[in-house]
Design a protein around this motif. Structure first.
Motif, PDB file in Angstrom:
ATOM      1  N   GLU A 186      17.481 -59.872 -45.518  1.00 63.43           N
ATOM      2  CA  GLU A 186      18.005 -59.495 -44.307  1.00 63.43           C
ATOM      3  C   GLU A 186      19.314 -59.024 -44.353  1.00 63.43           C
ATOM      4  OE1 GLU A 186      19.392 -61.075 -39.681  1.00 63.43           O
ATOM      5  OE2 GLU A 186      18.151 -62.644 -41.159  1.00 63.43           O
ATOM      6  N   PHE A 187      19.764 -57.861 -43.816  1.00 64.14           N
ATOM      7  CA  PHE A 187      21.100 -57.264 -43.732  1.00 64.14           C
ATOM      8  C   PHE A 187      21.592 -57.710 -42.349  1.00 64.14           C
ATOM      9  CE2 PHE A 187      18.918 -55.364 -47.264  1.00 64.14           C
ATOM     10  CZ  PHE A 187      19.878 -54.972 -48.285  1.00 64.14           C
ATOM     11  N   PHE A 188      22.601 -58.419 -42.161  1.00 71.76           N
ATOM     12  CA  PHE A 188      22.918 -58.808 -40.803  1.00 71.76           C
ATOM     13  C   PHE A 188      24.660 -58.779 -40.874  1.00 71.76           C
ATOM     14  CE2 PHE A 188      23.889 -62.559 -43.367  1.00 71.76           C
ATOM     15  CZ  PHE A 188      25.029 -63.400 -42.728  1.00 71.76           C
ATOM     16  N   ILE A 246      14.259 -55.943 -45.724  1.00 70.37           N
ATOM     17  CA  ILE A 246      14.130 -54.812 -46.498  1.00 70.37           C
ATOM     18  C   ILE A 246      13.187 -55.588 -47.626  1.00 70.37           C
ATOM     19  CG2 ILE A 246      14.751 -53.180 -48.520  1.00 70.37           C
ATOM     20  CD1 ILE A 246      17.291 -52.488 -47.240  1.00 70.37           C
ATOM     21  N   LEU A 247      12.032 -55.093 -47.934  1.00 67.21           N
ATOM     22  CA  LEU A 247      11.018 -55.948 -48.957  1.00 67.21           C
ATOM     23  C   LEU A 247      11.309 -55.222 -50.214  1.00 67.21           C
ATOM     24  CD1 LEU A 247       8.749 -57.751 -49.412  1.00 67.21           C
ATOM     25  CD2 LEU A 247       7.276 -55.898 -48.896  1.00 67.21           C
ATOM     26  N   PHE A 248      11.476 -56.192 -51.357  1.00 65.28           N
ATOM     27  CA  PHE A 248      11.891 -55.725 -52.603  1.00 65.28           C
ATOM     28  C   PHE A 248      10.697 -56.394 -53.567  1.00 65.28           C
ATOM     29  CE2 PHE A 248      16.264 -55.639 -50.627  1.00 65.28           C
ATOM     30  CZ  PHE A 248      16.585 -54.530 -51.288  1.00 65.28           C
ATOM     31  N   GLN A 249      10.282 -55.451 -54.293  1.00 67.07           N
ATOM     32  CA  GLN A 249       9.484 -55.876 -55.287  1.00 67.07           C
ATOM     33  C   GLN A 249       9.910 -55.412 -56.839  1.00 67.07           C
ATOM     34  OE1 GLN A 249       5.483 -54.976 -54.358  1.00 67.07           O
ATOM     35  NE2 GLN A 249       5.126 -56.557 -52.961  1.00 67.07           N
ATOM     36  N   GLY A 250      10.182 -56.421 -57.671  1.00 66.92           N
ATOM     37  CA  GLY A 250      10.980 -55.679 -59.111  1.00 66.92           C
ATOM     38  C   GLY A 250      12.082 -55.230 -58.632  1.00 66.92           C
ATOM     39  N   GLY A 251      12.901 -55.555 -57.687  1.00 67.06           N
ATOM     40  CA  GLY A 251      14.274 -54.784 -57.443  1.00 67.06           C
ATOM     41  C   GLY A 251      14.353 -53.512 -56.998  1.00 67.06           C
ATOM     42  N   THR A 252      12.969 -53.089 -56.357  1.00 71.05           N
ATOM     43  CA  THR A 252      12.955 -51.788 -55.722  1.00 71.05           C
ATOM     44  C   THR A 252      12.491 -51.980 -54.447  1.00 71.05           C
ATOM     45  OG1 THR A 252      12.135 -50.900 -57.822  1.00 71.05           O
ATOM     46  CG2 THR A 252      11.399 -49.630 -56.055  1.00 71.05           C
ATOM     47  N   GLU A 253      13.075 -51.243 -53.676  1.00 69.65           N
ATOM     48  CA  GLU A 253      12.886 -51.326 -52.280  1.00 69.65           C
ATOM     49  C   GLU A 253      11.364 -50.633 -51.905  1.00 69.65           C
ATOM     50  OE1 GLU A 253      14.053 -49.255 -47.850  1.00 69.65           O
ATOM     51  OE2 GLU A 253      15.494 -49.389 -49.408  1.00 69.65           O
ATOM     52  N   ILE A 254      10.471 -51.453 -51.112  1.00 69.98           N
ATOM     53  CA  ILE A 254       9.043 -51.161 -50.786  1.00 69.98           C
ATOM     54  C   ILE A 254       9.029 -50.651 -49.485  1.00 69.98           C
ATOM     55  CG2 ILE A 254       6.734 -51.880 -50.708  1.00 69.98           C
ATOM     56  CD1 ILE A 254       7.901 -51.741 -53.347  1.00 69.98           C
ATOM     57  N   MET A 255       9.702 -51.469 -48.476  1.00 67.16           N
ATOM     58  CA  MET A 255       9.586 -51.075 -47.111  1.00 67.16           C
ATOM     59  C   MET A 255      10.812 -51.634 -46.451  1.00 67.16           C
ATOM     60  SD  MET A 255       6.518 -53.166 -45.614  1.00 67.16           S
ATOM     61  CE  MET A 255       6.913 -52.865 -43.651  1.00 67.16           C
ATOM     62  N   ARG A 256      11.154 -51.136 -45.170  1.00 69.22           N
ATOM     63  CA  ARG A 256      12.256 -51.655 -44.248  1.00 69.22           C
ATOM     64  C   ARG A 256      12.019 -51.550 -42.988  1.00 69.22           C
ATOM     65  NH1 ARG A 256      18.026 -49.147 -44.789  1.00 69.22           N
ATOM     66  NH2 ARG A 256      17.552 -48.967 -46.972  1.00 69.22           N
ATOM     67  N   ARG A 257      12.365 -52.372 -42.293  1.00 69.89           N
ATOM     68  CA  ARG A 257      12.395 -52.535 -40.767  1.00 69.89           C
ATOM     69  C   ARG A 257      13.533 -52.916 -40.125  1.00 69.89           C
ATOM     70  NH1 ARG A 257       8.412 -50.333 -41.849  1.00 69.89           N
ATOM     71  NH2 ARG A 257       6.407 -50.196 -41.170  1.00 69.89           N
ATOM     72  N   PRO A 258      14.218 -52.001 -39.134  1.00 67.26           N
ATOM     73  CA  PRO A 258      13.466 -50.693 -38.430  1.00 67.26           C
ATOM     74  C   PRO A 258      13.677 -49.679 -39.321  1.00 67.26           C
ATOM     75  CG  PRO A 258      15.715 -51.063 -37.547  1.00 67.26           C
ATOM     76  CD  PRO A 258      15.428 -52.402 -38.550  1.00 67.26           C
ATOM     77  N   THR A 270      10.906 -54.508 -32.614  1.00 69.12           N
ATOM     78  CA  THR A 270      11.158 -55.906 -32.093  1.00 69.12           C
ATOM     79  C   THR A 270      10.979 -56.810 -33.108  1.00 69.12           C
ATOM     80  OG1 THR A 270       9.990 -55.173 -29.777  1.00 69.12           O
ATOM     81  CG2 THR A 270      10.560 -57.549 -30.352  1.00 69.12           C
ATOM     82  N   PHE A 271      12.187 -57.475 -33.246  1.00 68.93           N
ATOM     83  CA  PHE A 271      12.388 -58.495 -34.338  1.00 68.93           C
ATOM     84  C   PHE A 271      11.580 -59.819 -33.732  1.00 68.93           C
ATOM     85  CE2 PHE A 271      15.247 -55.509 -36.085  1.00 68.93           C
ATOM     86  CZ  PHE A 271      14.977 -55.573 -37.368  1.00 68.93           C
ATOM     87  N   SER A 272      10.508 -59.869 -33.576  1.00 69.63           N
ATOM     88  CA  SER A 272       9.771 -61.217 -33.426  1.00 69.63           C
ATOM     89  C   SER A 272       8.977 -61.686 -34.767  1.00 69.63           C
ATOM     90  CB  SER A 272       8.673 -61.010 -32.462  1.00 69.63           C
ATOM     91  OG  SER A 272       7.546 -59.953 -32.784  1.00 69.63           O
ATOM     92  N   GLU A 273       8.630 -63.020 -34.689  1.00 71.65           N
ATOM     93  CA  GLU A 273       8.001 -63.637 -35.762  1.00 71.65           C
ATOM     94  C   GLU A 273       6.493 -62.978 -35.953  1.00 71.65           C
ATOM     95  OE1 GLU A 273       6.821 -67.936 -37.200  1.00 71.65           O
ATOM     96  OE2 GLU A 273       7.798 -67.462 -35.694  1.00 71.65           O
ATOM     97  N   GLU A 274       5.986 -62.509 -34.727  1.00 67.30           N
ATOM     98  CA  GLU A 274       4.431 -61.870 -35.047  1.00 67.30           C
ATOM     99  C   GLU A 274       4.781 -60.701 -35.823  1.00 67.30           C
ATOM    100  OE1 GLU A 274       5.519 -63.170 -32.342  1.00 67.30           O
ATOM    101  OE2 GLU A 274       4.472 -65.088 -32.057  1.00 67.30           O
ATOM    102  N   ASN A 275       5.837 -59.667 -35.326  1.00 67.93           N
ATOM    103  CA  ASN A 275       5.762 -58.557 -35.950  1.00 67.93           C
ATOM    104  C   ASN A 275       6.216 -58.504 -37.314  1.00 67.93           C
ATOM    105  OD1 ASN A 275       5.103 -57.275 -33.619  1.00 67.93           O
ATOM    106  ND2 ASN A 275       7.158 -56.816 -32.783  1.00 67.93           N
ATOM    107  N   VAL A 276       7.170 -59.360 -37.697  1.00 73.12           N
ATOM    108  CA  VAL A 276       7.413 -59.581 -38.931  1.00 73.12           C
ATOM    109  C   VAL A 276       6.369 -59.854 -40.101  1.00 73.12           C
ATOM    110  CG1 VAL A 276       8.876 -60.673 -40.542  1.00 73.12           C
ATOM    111  CG2 VAL A 276       9.861 -60.255 -38.635  1.00 73.12           C
ATOM    112  N   ILE A 277       5.361 -60.913 -39.507  1.00 72.61           N
ATOM    113  CA  ILE A 277       4.315 -61.394 -40.242  1.00 72.61           C
ATOM    114  C   ILE A 277       3.538 -60.365 -40.437  1.00 72.61           C
ATOM    115  CG2 ILE A 277       2.244 -62.827 -40.348  1.00 72.61           C
ATOM    116  CD1 ILE A 277       3.981 -65.014 -39.011  1.00 72.61           C
ATOM    117  N   ARG A 278       3.028 -59.179 -39.302  1.00 71.73           N
ATOM    118  CA  ARG A 278       2.053 -58.522 -39.456  1.00 71.73           C
ATOM    119  C   ARG A 278       2.721 -57.371 -40.387  1.00 71.73           C
ATOM    120  NH1 ARG A 278       2.042 -57.513 -34.666  1.00 71.73           N
ATOM    121  NH2 ARG A 278       3.368 -55.932 -34.278  1.00 71.73           N
ATOM    122  N   GLU A 279       3.792 -56.716 -39.996  1.00 72.14           N
ATOM    123  CA  GLU A 279       4.397 -55.735 -40.718  1.00 72.14           C
ATOM    124  C   GLU A 279       4.466 -55.704 -42.216  1.00 72.14           C
ATOM    125  OE1 GLU A 279       5.009 -52.530 -39.496  1.00 72.14           O
ATOM    126  OE2 GLU A 279       4.071 -53.043 -37.420  1.00 72.14           O
TER     127      GLU A 279
END
Length: 319
Positions: A186-188, A246-258, A270-279
Motif C-alpha cells: 500500500e502506498f499511503f 500494487i500487487l508484486f510477483q517476483g518484484g514485478t508489478e502485476i496490477m494496481r488499484r485504483p 472503493t477501498f472496501s475489504e470485499e473489493n480488495v479480496i475480489r479484485e
C-alpha cells in the motif's frame, strides 16, 4: 424493544466512543463543526448577532441559514453513501460542517469568518488525526538503499572501464529476493483521510491472509517522494491516487488499484475489504501461497538411518 435496542447499541459502542473522546482530535473537530450552532443558539452569545427573521429573534436561524444547512445535509448524505467505515462517516460530517460554518460566519461578519478560518488552520496544523495502532502483519518500507548493482560506465582509465555501484532500494531487494513470494504493498500518506480510513481494513486483511508466500507491506510516499516518482503514484489530492495498492510477483508489478486513466487521474474505486479480496483474488493467492510454502516449511526429508549391527561376542573357539 424500540428503546432497548438503541441502548444496547450505545452500550456496545461505548468503549470505542470513549477511545475517540480520549483523543483531542475528535472533540476539537466536533467543537469546530458545531461552532455556528453554539453561537446562534446559546443566549449569551447570540444576543448581538444580526438576523433576517421577521420577528428579529437573533437566537434562531433565518431562512438563508436554513437553506445552507439543508444543502450541507444533502451533501453529507451523498458523500456518506460511498463511506465504508465509521471514521469516514464522521470525517465527512466534520469536513463539510466546517465549510458550512465558514460560509455562515463570513455571512454574519467578515471578522468572525476570519477568526473561524484562522482557528481551523491552526487546528489543521497542530492537531493531526490519530493513526491506526491495532494489530497487523505488515512490513513498513523506507527509501534506504544498498549498492547491489552496477551503473553504466562513468569513465575510462588506462584502457579499462570503471563501473560504480548504483544504489537500489532495500525494499525493492526484499520484493525480488524470492520469486515465489507475492507482495501486496500500500502506498499511503499520513495526511490523507482516505489512507487513514483504509488502514484498519488493510490491517485486517493482513491478519487473515498473511503467510510465508503472501506478504503485506506499506510505504509512506508522502514522506519518501523518490518512491512515489519511481512507481508513478501521485501524492496530489487532486489526482485521488492515495491510497494505491500494487500487487508484486517476483518484484514485478502485476496490477494496481485504483487504475490511472490517460489524463493521469485515478479511476474511481472503493477501498472496501470485499473489493480488495475480489479484485486481487486474495483467496486464490492465499491457497496457492500456502501450497508453495508447505515444502519449504517441512524442509528436506532426512535419509533413513541405516541400522548398525552390534559387535558379535567372541566365541569360545576364538578365545
Amino acid at each position: 424493544m424500540a428503546v432497548v435496542a438503541p441502548l444496547l447499541a450505545l452500550l456496545w459502542g461505548l468503549p470505542g466512543l470513549c477511545r475517540w473522546l480520549a483523543r483531542p482530535y475528535y472533540p476539537l473537530s466536533a467543537l469546530l463543526a458545531a461552532a455556528f450552532l453554539l453561537v446562534r443558539k446559546v443566549p449569551p452569545l447570540c444576543r448581538g448577532l444580526p438576523s433576517q427573521r421577521e420577528d428579529g429573534n437573533p437566537c434562531d436561524f433565518d431562512w438563508r441559514e436554513v437553506e445552507i444547512l439543508m444543502f450541507l445535509s444533502a451533501i453529507v448524505m451523498m458523500k456518506n453513501r460511498r463511506s465504508i467505515t465509521v471514521e469516514q462517516h464522521i470525517g465527512n460530517i466534520f469536513m463539510f460542517s466546517k465549510v458550512a460554518n465558514a460560509i455562515l460566519f463570513f455571512r454574519l461578519d467578515i471578522r468572525m469568518g476570519l477568526l473561524y478560518l484562522t482557528l481551523c488552520i491552526v487546528f489543521l496544523m497542530t492537531c493531526k488525526p490519530p493513526l491506526y495502532m491495532g494489530p497487523e502483519y505488515i512490513k513498513y518500507f523506507s527509501d534506504k538503499t544498498i549498492d547491489v548493482s552496477i551503473s553504466p560506465a562513468l569513465g575510462v582509465l588506462g584502457g579499462s572501464v570503471h563501473r560504480f555501484p548504483k544504489p537500489v532500494p532495500l525494499w525493492q531487494e526484499e520484493l525480488e529476493r524470492d520469486k515465489r513470494v507475492t507482495w501486496i504493498v500500500e502506498f499511503f500518506a499520513n495526511w490523507s483521510s482516505e489512507c487513514q480510513s483504509f488502514a484498519p481494513i488493510f490491517a485486517d486483511l493482513s491478519l487473515k491472509y498473511n503467510c510465508s508466500g503472501l506478504q503485506f507491506g506499506k510505504v509512506d510516499v508522502g514522506r519518501y517522494t523518490d518512491v512515489s516518482t519511481r512507481y508513478k503514484v501521485s501524492t496530489s489530492p487532486l489526482t485521488k491516487q492515495l491510497p494505491t495498492l500494487i500487487l508484486f510477483q517476483g518484484g514485478t508489478e502485476i496490477m494496481r488499484r485504483p487504475q490511472i486513466d490517460k489524463k493521469g487521474r485515478a479511476v474511481s474505486w472503493t477501498f472496501s475489504e470485499e473489493n480488495v479480496i475480489r479484485e486481487f483474488n486474495l483467496n486464490e493467492l492465499y491457497q496457492k501461497a500456502k501450497k508453495q510454502s508447505k515444502p519449504r516449511e517441512e524442509g528436506p526429508e532426512e535419509p533413513p538411518a541405516v541400522p548398525v549391527a552390534a559387535p558379535q561376542e567372541e566365541t569360545k573357539k576364538n578365545k
